[in-house]
Design a protein around this motif. Structure first.
Motif, PDB file in Angstrom:
ATOM      1  N   GLU A 156       0.831  -1.203   0.000  1.00 38.09           N
ATOM      2  CA  GLU A 156       0.000   0.000   0.000  1.00 38.09           C
ATOM      3  C   GLU A 156       0.867   1.255   0.000  1.00 38.09           C
ATOM      4  N   GLU A 157       1.862   1.268   0.846  1.00 33.47           N
ATOM      5  CA  GLU A 157       2.756   2.421   0.914  1.00 33.47           C
ATOM      6  C   GLU A 157       3.526   2.587  -0.393  1.00 33.47           C
ATOM      7  N   ARG A 158       3.926   1.489  -0.969  1.00 30.76           N
ATOM      8  CA  ARG A 158       4.654   1.544  -2.235  1.00 30.76           C
ATOM      9  C   ARG A 158       3.764   2.091  -3.345  1.00 30.76           C
ATOM     10  N   PHE A 159       2.503   1.672  -3.359  1.00 30.54           N
ATOM     11  CA  PHE A 159       1.569   2.152  -4.382  1.00 30.54           C
ATOM     12  C   PHE A 159       1.490   3.672  -4.354  1.00 30.54           C
ATOM     13  N   PHE A 160       1.306   4.238  -3.158  1.00 31.33           N
ATOM     14  CA  PHE A 160       1.142   5.684  -3.047  1.00 31.33           C
ATOM     15  C   PHE A 160       2.472   6.436  -3.134  1.00 31.33           C
ATOM     16  N   SER A 161       3.564   5.726  -3.094  1.00 36.90           N
ATOM     17  CA  SER A 161       4.874   6.353  -3.237  1.00 36.90           C
ATOM     18  C   SER A 161       5.373   6.331  -4.679  1.00 36.90           C
ATOM     19  N   GLU A 162       4.913   5.341  -5.460  1.00 36.12           N
ATOM     20  CA  GLU A 162       5.461   5.149  -6.801  1.00 36.12           C
ATOM     21  C   GLU A 162       4.477   5.393  -7.932  1.00 36.12           C
ATOM     22  N   CYS A 163       3.190   5.229  -7.687  1.00 36.67           N
ATOM     23  CA  CYS A 163       2.209   5.260  -8.779  1.00 36.67           C
ATOM     24  C   CYS A 163       1.615   6.657  -8.953  1.00 36.67           C
ATOM     25  N   ASP A 164       2.125   7.368  -9.929  1.00 32.00           N
ATOM     26  CA  ASP A 164       1.600   8.685 -10.267  1.00 32.00           C
ATOM     27  C   ASP A 164       0.398   8.491 -11.179  1.00 32.00           C
ATOM     28  N   THR A 165      -0.788   8.690 -10.649  1.00 31.73           N
ATOM     29  CA  THR A 165      -2.014   8.474 -11.434  1.00 31.73           C
ATOM     30  C   THR A 165      -2.488   9.743 -12.134  1.00 31.73           C
ATOM     31  N   GLY A 166      -1.689  10.801 -12.062  1.00 38.06           N
ATOM     32  CA  GLY A 166      -2.046  12.027 -12.750  1.00 38.06           C
ATOM     33  C   GLY A 166      -3.328  12.625 -12.195  1.00 38.06           C
TER      34      GLY A 166
ATOM     35  N   ASP B 217     -10.577   6.519  14.727  1.00 32.01           N
ATOM     36  CA  ASP B 217      -9.166   6.390  15.105  1.00 32.01           C
ATOM     37  C   ASP B 217      -8.370   5.661  14.036  1.00 32.01           C
ATOM     38  N   MET B 218      -8.960   4.598  13.488  1.00 36.28           N
ATOM     39  CA  MET B 218      -8.258   3.804  12.483  1.00 36.28           C
ATOM     40  C   MET B 218      -8.090   4.591  11.187  1.00 36.28           C
ATOM     41  N   GLN B 219      -9.141   5.304  10.791  1.00 40.58           N
ATOM     42  CA  GLN B 219      -9.057   6.103   9.564  1.00 40.58           C
ATOM     43  C   GLN B 219      -8.009   7.200   9.711  1.00 40.58           C
ATOM     44  N   GLU B 220      -7.962   7.838  10.864  1.00 39.52           N
ATOM     45  CA  GLU B 220      -6.978   8.894  11.093  1.00 39.52           C
ATOM     46  C   GLU B 220      -5.565   8.336  11.059  1.00 39.52           C
ATOM     47  N   CYS B 221      -5.385   7.152  11.609  1.00 44.33           N
ATOM     48  CA  CYS B 221      -4.063   6.511  11.626  1.00 44.33           C
ATOM     49  C   CYS B 221      -3.603   6.184  10.207  1.00 44.33           C
ATOM     50  N   ILE B 222      -4.511   5.616   9.412  1.00 43.25           N
ATOM     51  CA  ILE B 222      -4.184   5.261   8.031  1.00 43.25           C
ATOM     52  C   ILE B 222      -3.904   6.518   7.204  1.00 43.25           C
ATOM     53  N   ALA B 223      -4.757   7.535   7.366  1.00 45.44           N
ATOM     54  CA  ALA B 223      -4.588   8.772   6.606  1.00 45.44           C
ATOM     55  C   ALA B 223      -3.283   9.478   6.970  1.00 45.44           C
ATOM     56  N   GLU B 224      -2.947   9.457   8.254  1.00 45.23           N
ATOM     57  CA  GLU B 224      -1.715  10.114   8.700  1.00 45.23           C
ATOM     58  C   GLU B 224      -0.494   9.530   7.991  1.00 45.23           C
ATOM     59  N   GLN B 225      -0.504   8.219   7.778  1.00 50.57           N
ATOM     60  CA  GLN B 225       0.641   7.583   7.133  1.00 50.57           C
ATOM     61  C   GLN B 225       0.612   7.743   5.619  1.00 50.57           C
TER      62      GLN B 225
ATOM     63  N   ASP C 204      -1.020   9.960   3.763  1.00 50.49           N
ATOM     64  CA  ASP C 204      -0.989  11.351   3.305  1.00 50.49           C
ATOM     65  C   ASP C 204       0.428  11.893   3.208  1.00 50.49           C
ATOM     66  N   GLN C 205       1.369  11.195   3.796  1.00 51.17           N
ATOM     67  CA  GLN C 205       2.772  11.602   3.700  1.00 51.17           C
ATOM     68  C   GLN C 205       3.445  11.073   2.446  1.00 51.17           C
ATOM     69  N   CYS C 206       2.773  10.173   1.748  1.00 49.01           N
ATOM     70  CA  CYS C 206       3.347   9.600   0.527  1.00 49.01           C
ATOM     71  C   CYS C 206       3.333  10.620  -0.606  1.00 49.01           C
ATOM     72  N   LYS C 207       4.155  10.399  -1.587  1.00 52.43           N
ATOM     73  CA  LYS C 207       4.294  11.329  -2.705  1.00 52.43           C
ATOM     74  C   LYS C 207       2.999  11.494  -3.479  1.00 52.43           C
ATOM     75  N   PHE C 208       2.268  10.389  -3.680  1.00 53.22           N
ATOM     76  CA  PHE C 208       1.006  10.427  -4.419  1.00 53.22           C
ATOM     77  C   PHE C 208      -0.119   9.973  -3.489  1.00 53.22           C
TER      78      PHE C 208
END
Length: 214
Positions: free
Chosen positions: A86-96, A142-150, A152-156
Motif C-alpha cells: 500500500e505504501e509503495r503504491f502511493f509512493s510510486e504510482c503517479d495516477t495524474g 481512530d483507524m481512519q486517522e491513523c491510516i490517513a496520517e501515514q 498522506d505523507q506519501c508522494k502520491f
C-alpha cells in the motif's frame, strides 16, 4: 466510465487480469478493472498494475481512460499497519488526474471489537450491545486517522477515504450511494461528475443530492 478496484491486501492472489473488463448487466455505464492482490503477489504483478495505471492515466484514447481508482483496505484486522504494498503504491504510482479513493471495507467488523472492549471493561452483554455502536464509531475514526496520517505523507497521496460496511448484504443501497457521491466529489471536473451521475439514472436520490450540491 472505467474504474479500477485494487484489492491489494488479499492474503491469496486471485486470477484477475487487470486488463480485462467487468461490466454489470444492470448498469453497463460502469466498466471495472480488478487487480490481483499484489500484497500477496510478486514484483511482476505489482509492476503490471503500475504499468496499466500509468498507461491509462495518460492515454489519448477516450475508451481506454480510467476515471477513478478504488483501493480497498479491510477493517477486520484492527490496528493493522499499512502494508508495504500500500505504501509503495502511493509512493510510486503517479495516477495524474485520476483520483485514488481508499475504501475502508468491512467497517462493520469493528462491532465485534467494540463488544470485546466493553466486556473487558465489565459491561454485561446487554449493556455492551447498547454501547457498542458509539465505541465502534470511535474505533473507525481512530483507524481512519491513523491510516490517513501515514498515507498522506506519501508522494502520491489518496484523494479521499471512505468507510464501507455490509456491502455483501442486499440492503446496501445507502453504502453504494455513499461510494458514488464520494467518487463524484473526488473527480476534478464537473463534466466527469455529471457523466458519473448520469450512469445512475435509476437512483433518484443520487441525482437529487448531486443537483442540490450544485
Amino acid at each position: 466510465m472505467s474504474w479500477i478496484l485494487s484489492a491489494n491486501n488479499c492474503c491469496q492472489r486471485g486470477c484477475h487480469d487487470i486488463r480485462n473488463e467487468f461490466v454489470f448487466r444492470s448498469n453497463k455505464g460502469f466498466i471495472f478493472h480488478d487487480s490481483c492482490g499484489f500484497e500477496a503477489g510478486s514484483e511482476c504483478e505489482f509492476n503490471k498494475m503500475k504499468e496499466f495505471v500509468l498507461e491509462c492515466s495518460v492515454t489519448p484514447k477516450l475508451d481506454k481512460w480510467i476515471h477513478a481508482i478504488w483501493l480497498c483496505i479491510p477493517m477486520d484486522a484492527y490496528e493493522r499497519p499499512i502494508t508495504a504494498a500500500e505504501e509503495r503504491f502511493f509512493s510510486e504510482c503517479d495516477t495524474g488526474s485520476v483520483p485514488v479513493i481508499v475504501l475502508l471495507t468491512k467497517a462493520d467488523c469493528l462491532n465485534s471489537l467494540a463488544l470485546e472492549k466493553l466486556r473487558d471493561e465489565g459491561y454485561d452483554m446487554k449493556g455492551a450491545k447498547g454501547r457498542a455502536g458509539d465505541v465502534e464509531k470511535t474505533l473507525l475514526i481512530d483507524m481512519q486517522e491513523c491510516i490517513a496520517e501515514q498515507l498522506d505523507q506519501c508522494k502520491f497521496a489518496p484523494k479521499s477515504y471512505l468507510p464501507l460496511a455490509r456491502m455483501n448484504e442486499v440492503e446496501s443501497v445507502d453504502q453504494c450511494t455513499k461510494l458514488i457521491m464520494c467518487t463524484s466529489d473526488a473527480l476534478d471536473t464537473i463534466a466527469l461528475q455529471k457523466l458519473l451521475i448520469s450512469t445512475q439514472q435509476t437512483n433518484m436520490s443520487i441525482n437529487i443530492e448531486y443537483a442540490l450540491k450544485q
